[in-house]
Design an enzyme around this catalytic site. Structure first.
Site, short mmCIF file in Angstrom:
data_model
loop_
_atom_site.label_atom_id
_atom_site.label_comp_id
_atom_site.label_asym_id
_atom_site.label_seq_id
_atom_site.Cartn_x
_atom_site.Cartn_y
_atom_site.Cartn_z
N GLU A 94 0.85 -1.11 -0.01
CA GLU A 94 -0.27 -0.13 -0.13
C GLU A 94 0.84 1.27 0.00
OE1 GLU A 94 -4.23 -1.48 1.96
OE2 GLU A 94 -2.78 -0.78 3.23
N CYS A 116 6.03 -6.85 6.45
CA CYS A 116 7.18 -6.55 7.06
C CYS A 116 7.77 -7.68 7.87
CB CYS A 116 6.60 -5.62 8.22
SG CYS A 116 7.87 -4.69 9.09
N CYS A 120 5.54 -5.56 15.38
CA CYS A 120 5.24 -4.58 16.48
C CYS A 120 3.75 -4.76 16.74
CB CYS A 120 5.47 -3.32 15.98
SG CYS A 120 7.39 -2.89 15.45
N GLU A 164 10.20 -2.60 6.88
CA GLU A 164 11.20 -2.09 7.69
C GLU A 164 12.45 -1.83 6.94
OE1 GLU A 164 12.10 -0.84 10.71
OE2 GLU A 164 14.07 -0.49 9.78
N SER A 218 11.43 5.01 15.36
CA SER A 218 10.25 4.64 16.00
C SER A 218 10.54 4.10 17.36
CB SER A 218 9.10 3.71 15.04
OG SER A 218 8.99 4.35 13.87
N LEU A 219 10.36 4.84 18.29
CA LEU A 219 11.06 4.68 19.81
C LEU A 219 9.76 3.98 20.41
CD1 LEU A 219 13.21 5.17 21.81
CD2 LEU A 219 12.10 7.26 22.87
N ASN A 220 8.76 4.46 20.75
CA ASN A 220 7.52 3.99 21.05
C ASN A 220 7.60 3.29 22.44
OD1 ASN A 220 6.29 4.69 18.69
ND2 ASN A 220 6.55 2.51 17.60
N CYS A 338 -0.91 5.80 10.01
CA CYS A 338 0.17 5.26 10.61
C CYS A 338 -0.31 3.87 11.14
CB CYS A 338 0.74 6.08 11.61
SG CYS A 338 1.65 7.41 11.10
N1 SAH Z 1 9.38 -0.10 10.39
C1 SAH Z 1 9.60 1.42 9.89
C2 SAH Z 1 8.72 2.16 9.01
C3 SAH Z 1 7.10 2.39 9.38
S1 SAH Z 1 6.73 3.71 9.88
C4 SAH Z 1 9.42 1.81 11.22
O1 SAH Z 1 8.86 1.29 12.31
O2 SAH Z 1 9.80 3.16 11.79
C5 SAH Z 1 5.26 3.62 10.56
C6 SAH Z 1 5.25 4.52 11.84
O3 SAH Z 1 3.78 4.18 12.31
C7 SAH Z 1 5.90 4.17 12.89
O4 SAH Z 1 6.60 5.32 13.55
C8 SAH Z 1 5.00 3.55 13.87
O5 SAH Z 1 5.70 3.56 15.17
C9 SAH Z 1 3.70 4.00 13.59
N2 SAH Z 1 2.78 3.20 14.08
C10 SAH Z 1 2.62 1.79 13.98
N3 SAH Z 1 1.39 1.31 14.32
C11 SAH Z 1 0.61 2.58 14.60
C12 SAH Z 1 -0.59 2.70 15.22
N4 SAH Z 1 -1.28 1.66 15.31
N5 SAH Z 1 -0.79 3.84 15.51
C13 SAH Z 1 -0.10 4.90 15.38
N6 SAH Z 1 1.29 4.94 14.72
C14 SAH Z 1 1.61 3.40 14.44
#
Ligand code: SAH
Length: 352
Positions: A94, A116, A120, A164, A218-220, A338
C-alpha cells in the site's frame, strides 16, 4: 531459455550507461533515458520522441519498463488517498497520498517491503505475512504511479509505509538517492524521510555513509525492560544500543534525529514513562519527538482520549527541552494512517 530483459526503472545512471554500452548504444543516450524515466516520468520507450525507430527497437529488444499494478483506491474525507498495488502476482503493498489542507505539502508514504520483517504489537502491517523486499524500481514506481493517478507531484517522500527500511537497506538507499538526484526526481534531502523501528546495524551504516536524508526512529517505549513486549526488534537491538547509536547519529552527522512515539494508554503513557522519555530526549539532545495517538482498534488497546494526549504532551513540553509535535493522522477513515496499512478496505473487513 530467453534471457531476461534489463529493467530500466530503479537503475542509477552508471547502470544505464553500462547497459547502453552492452548493446552498442551511445553513452549520451543513457542520460536521456535516465532523465526521461525519472524527471519526465515517462512510462514507455515510445515517449522518447527524439529517439529514432531503430534506437527504440534496439532498446525495446533488450530492456523493459515494468509497472506495479493498481488494485484498489480509497479516498478519505480529509483528502488522503490510499492505493493498493500488486508488485508481482500475489504480492500486494500500500501507498498513501497525503496532501495538507493548503496543499503546500504533498507527501507520499511509500512501502519498502511486502508485509514486514518485524512484528510490532500495535501495527496492523505486522499481522500480514512477510513476502519479501521490494526492488528499487518497485519503491520508485509507487511515486510514479500515484503521481500519475492524482495528476500532481509530491513535495515530500516518507519511507513509513509497510516494511522495515533498514531490512531492505540497499534498495531503499538506492531509491532515496535517485529521489534526491537533481537529474532524476530532484527532491531535497530534507524532503525525504527514512524511518526505522530501531535496527541498529542499519543506522550505523546510515551514519558511516553520511546519508543526507531525514531520519526517524520509532521509539515507542522508553523502558529498556519492557520495550520488547510491544516491539520484537528490541530483542536483537536493545534500547540502550539504539539510544547510543541515536546519539552517535546526532554527533557524527551534526543533525537532528526524530523519535516517533505511538501513544498507547496503560502501555507507554503515564508519569513514569513520560519521565523516562524526558531523560532520553535530554540525553540525545538534538532530537524532536512526534507523538502519534494509537490509530488502530484491531489490537487489544484503545486510542487515548484528547485529554490524555494533551496531558502527556504538555508534560513533555514542560520538561523535555526538545520540540514535541502532536502528529495529525490523516486517512484514519480509510485505514490509511500510521500503523493501519494491512491491505484492508474497510474496518468491517478488518474485523472479519
Ligand atoms: N518500520 C519502520 C517504518 C514504518 S513507519 C518504522 O517502524 O519506523 C510507521 C510508523 O507508524 C512508525 O513510527 C510506527 O511506530 C507508527 N505506528 C505503527 N502502528 C501504529 C498505530 N497503530 N498507531 C499509530 N502509529 C503507529
Amino acid at each position: 531459455m530467453k534471457e531476461e530483459k534489463f529493467i530500466l526503472k530503479g537503475k542509477r545512471l552508471e547502470e544505464i550507461q553500462d547497459f547502453c554500452k552492452s548493446i552498442g548504444v551511445e553513452a549520451f543516450r543513457a542520460k536521456q533515458l535516465y532523465t526521461g524515466i525519472y524527471k519526465n516520468r515517462y512510462t514507455s520507450i515510445s515517449q522518447f520522441t527524439t529517439f529514432s525507430k531503430e534506437l527504440i527497437a534496439k532498446i525495446s529488444e533488450n530492456a523493459e519498463f515494468p509497472e506495479i499494478q493498481l488494485g484498489r483506491q480509497l479516498i478519505s474525507k480529509d483528502g488522503t488517498r490510499k492505493f493498493t498495488f500488486e508488485v508481482e502476482p500475489g504480492k500486494e503493498i500500500e501507498t498513501v497520498w497525503i496532501p495538507t489542507a493548503d496543499e503546500e505539502r504533498k507527501t507520499i508514504c511509500i512501502s519498502s517491503q511486502v508485509g514486514c520483517t518485524l512484528n510490532c504489537a500495535f501495527c496492523a502491517t505486522g499481522l500480514l505475512e512477510y513476502k519479501g523486499n521490494l526492488h528499487a524500481w518497485q519503491i520508485l514506481d509507487q511515486i510514479i504511479q500515484v503521481e500519475k493517478i492524482v495528476g500532481d507531484r509530491a513535495t515530500n517522500i516518507v519511507f513509513m509505509g509497510m516494511g522495515e527500511p533498514m531490512h531492505n537497506y540497499f534498495s531503499v538507499m538506492k531509491a532515496a538517492h535517485i529521489l534526491h538526484d537533481k537529474d532524476a526526481f530532484g527532491l531535497g534531502a530534507k524532503r525525504i524521510t527514512i524511518s526505522t523501528a530501531g535496527v541498529v546495524t542499519g543506522i550505523t551504516r546510515f551514519i558511516e555513509n553520511k546519508e543526507p536524508f531525514n531520519f526517524a526512529i520509532s521509539l515507542n517505549h522508553p523502558n529498556p525492560n519492557t520495550r520488547h513486549t510491544i516491539m520484537d526488534v528490541n530483542v536483537k537491538h536493545p534500547l540502550e544500543k539504539l539510544l547510543a547509536v541515536a546519539r552517535k547519529f546526532t554527533q557524527d552527522l551534526d543533525r537532528m534525529i526524530t523519535f516517533e512515539y505511538v501513544l498507547i494508554p496503560d502501555v507507554n503513557m503515564g508519569r513514569e514513562n513520560a519521565d523516562r522519555l524526558v531523560k532520553i530526549a535530554r540525553s540525545v539532545n538534538k532530537c524532536k519527538i512526534n507523538v502519534i495517538p494509537l490509530n488502530t482498534d484491531f489490537t487489544q488497546w484503545r486510542r487515548p482520549t484528547e485529554d490524555e494526549v494533551g496531558e502527556f504532551v504538555s508534560y513533555l513540553r514542560a520538561k523535555a527541552g526538545v520540540p514535541i509535535l502532536n502528529r495529525q493522522s490523516p486517512g484514519r477513515d480509510i485505514n490509511g494512517a500510521c500503523g493501519m496499512l494491512a491491505l484492508k478496505g474497510t474496518r468491517k473487513e478488518v474485523e472479519v
